[in-house]
Design an enzyme around this catalytic site. Structure first.
Site, mmCIF file in Angstrom:
data_model
loop_
_atom_site.group_PDB
_atom_site.id
_atom_site.type_symbol
_atom_site.label_atom_id
_atom_site.label_comp_id
_atom_site.label_asym_id
_atom_site.label_seq_id
_atom_site.Cartn_x
_atom_site.Cartn_y
_atom_site.Cartn_z
ATOM 1 N N TYR A 183 0.853 -1.187 0.000
ATOM 2 C CA TYR A 183 0.000 0.000 0.000
ATOM 3 C C TYR A 183 0.892 1.240 0.000
ATOM 4 C CZ TYR A 183 -3.825 -3.077 1.499
ATOM 5 O OH TYR A 183 -4.760 -4.065 1.567
ATOM 6 N N HIS A 336 -11.611 -3.860 -5.680
ATOM 7 C CA HIS A 336 -11.364 -4.431 -4.350
ATOM 8 C C HIS A 336 -12.431 -5.468 -3.985
ATOM 9 C CE1 HIS A 336 -8.249 -3.137 -1.341
ATOM 10 N NE2 HIS A 336 -8.842 -4.097 -0.674
#
Length: 448
Positions: A183, A336
């Site tokens: 991330y 996602h």
């Protein structure tokens, strides 16, 4: 086709009853379709159309694996995997959109052999399927190590989450090709440290997740999840574990408890200093507290890694073009798994416009809603180089550990092969949109 042929049963309305011997018996007839995600509506809607012996570890579809997982996992864990966001529009559309697409098969001059092999970010694979990174796999004590071994055994690459429950060293050491998912988190120095650790572990590439994932609410309710699985926590959650004893027993016979730590959220310096890795929610909090990146930041990320790098979470054409400019080797068209902004179209709907815009300049993979080999072929026909699977392999992991993941991959491989056979096509590289029946208004184009 015979009336009791499995393919006929698969197209009929059916329900399943479990008898006193623990065997599922097929009941054909009208059934109500449950849309309640809190009771896994989609899974219950498809309660199988085949008799399935509970004692038989092999399963013939991802849907069967999901039902096995539902029987084994505590309801909180199962619901965490179902997940979704808000009204569940996107998580449902990810799968429903595939069912809108048909095939246009050939009946002569059919290829006698099929080639399923491909490559993604320089890694050769036996078929166009990758393991998508998923965080904290508390569905089985072997977690990501079992998944890595299964992926290696079936000749495909695996994405390992920064929020995973097993370290990158342990997973990469299990054999096979591993991409570390990262991330934009903390600061550049911290991310460089994580990259350094990944290189030392033998990671082949990185996947940078960019789509923001934070569900403020779910209409069906969010399951209560603990920060850790201490004995005190286990006592609190004992009622749900007791009714699913197989899940807990898997851990106890190894002398351990489920672990929600995120060992990949440490830099080499932190590991050397003996720091304790954060729990999942602590790691998640670090991500939420980090300012979101600019495209200049993303170009720095790609350049700093200096190797194959994928931008995951792309759904807009303009974002896809910017990813090319930022130096990424691949993009994942992803929302996602429907856990992001609810109302985002299914990834298969936006895939064609992105391939048309950047398909000649960057590798494009699709993530979201894939449950069978035919879904893979549909994505390839729209121009994807490969697909990524998430929930599908987690159902297999919950059902039967490494062998369950291998089972899921075999189901997908067989489905790809049989679909190509039925289409009369000899290679995954030869199929295109002309081989599909696409309803009017199916695709979506987002961005300029």
């Amino acid at each position: 086709m015979a009336e009791n042929d499995p393919m006929t049963l698969a197209s009929s309305t059916a329900s399943v009853m479990v008898d006193n011997d623990g065997v599922e018996r097929l009941m054909v007839g009208p059934t109500a379709r449950c849309r309640c995600y809190s009771c896994a509506g989609r899974a219950r809607e498809q309660r199988d159309r085949y008799p399935v012996a509970v004692g038989n570890p092999w399963f013939e579809s991802v849907a069967v694996a999901q039902r096995r997982a539902e029987r084994i996992l505590p309801w909180q864990v199962y619901q965490a995997l179902i997940a979704g966001s808000e009204a569940g529009l996107t998580v449902e559309d990810n799968q429903a959109a595939f069912r809108e697409i048909g095939f246009a098969p050939r009946v002569a001059d059919r290829a006698s052999e099929r080639n399923l092999a491909t490559s993604v970010m320089g890694v050769d694979m036996s078929m166009p399927v990758l393991i998508s990174p998923t965080g904290v796999q508390a569905v089985h004590p072997d977690g990501e190590v079992a998944v890595a071994r299964a992926a290696a055994a079936r000749g495909i690459a695996m994405g390992l989450s920064s929020f995973g429950s097993k370290s990158m060293e342990e997973v990469a050491g299990a054999g096979g090709d591993v991409f570390l998912q990262m991330y934009w988190i903390n600061d550049r120095d911290w991310m460089e440290g994580q990259m350094e650790r990944a290189r030392a572990a033998g990671v082949r590439g990185v996947i940078l997740t960019l789509d923001w994932s934070f569900s403020h609410s779910r209409d069906w309710g969010s399951p209560p999840l603990p920060e850790d699985f201490s004995l005190r926590t286990m006592a609190r959650y004992a009622p749900s574990a007791i009714v699913r004893p197989k899940w807990l027993w898997r851990y106890l016979r190894r002398g351990t408890l489920p672990d929600l730590a995120a060992p990949n959220m440490l830099t080499p310096g932190q590991v050397a200093a003996g720091e304790t890795p954060p729990g999942f929610f602590g790691a998640y909090g670090q991500w939420m507290g980090t300012p979101q990146p600019s495209w200049d930041d993303l170009a720095w990320f790609s350049s700093t890694w200096g190797g194959p790098c994928m931008a995951k979470g792309i759904s807009r054409v303009d974002d896809a073009r910017r990813a090319v400019d930022a130096g990424f080797a691949a993009i994942s068209v992803s929302n996602h798994g429907g856990n992001n902004l609810d109302g985002t179209p299914a990834t298969i709907r936006v895939l064609p416009s992105i391939v048309d815009a950047v398909g000649d300049d960057i590798e494009v993979v699709l993530d979201g809603g894939v449950r069978r080999g035919a879904d893979v072929v549909k994505a390839l026909a729209f121009g994807a180089r490969a697909v990524m699977i998430g929930r599908a392999y987690l159902w297999g992991l919950a059902a039967n550990g490494q062998a369950g993941v291998e089972n899921v991959l075999d189901v997908l491989r067989n489905g790809i092969d049989s679909t190509l056979l039925g289409m009369g096509i000899g290679s995954v590289h030869d199929i295109d949109a002309n081989d599909l029946l696409i309803p009017d208004g199916f695709t979506r184009r987002l961005g300029g």
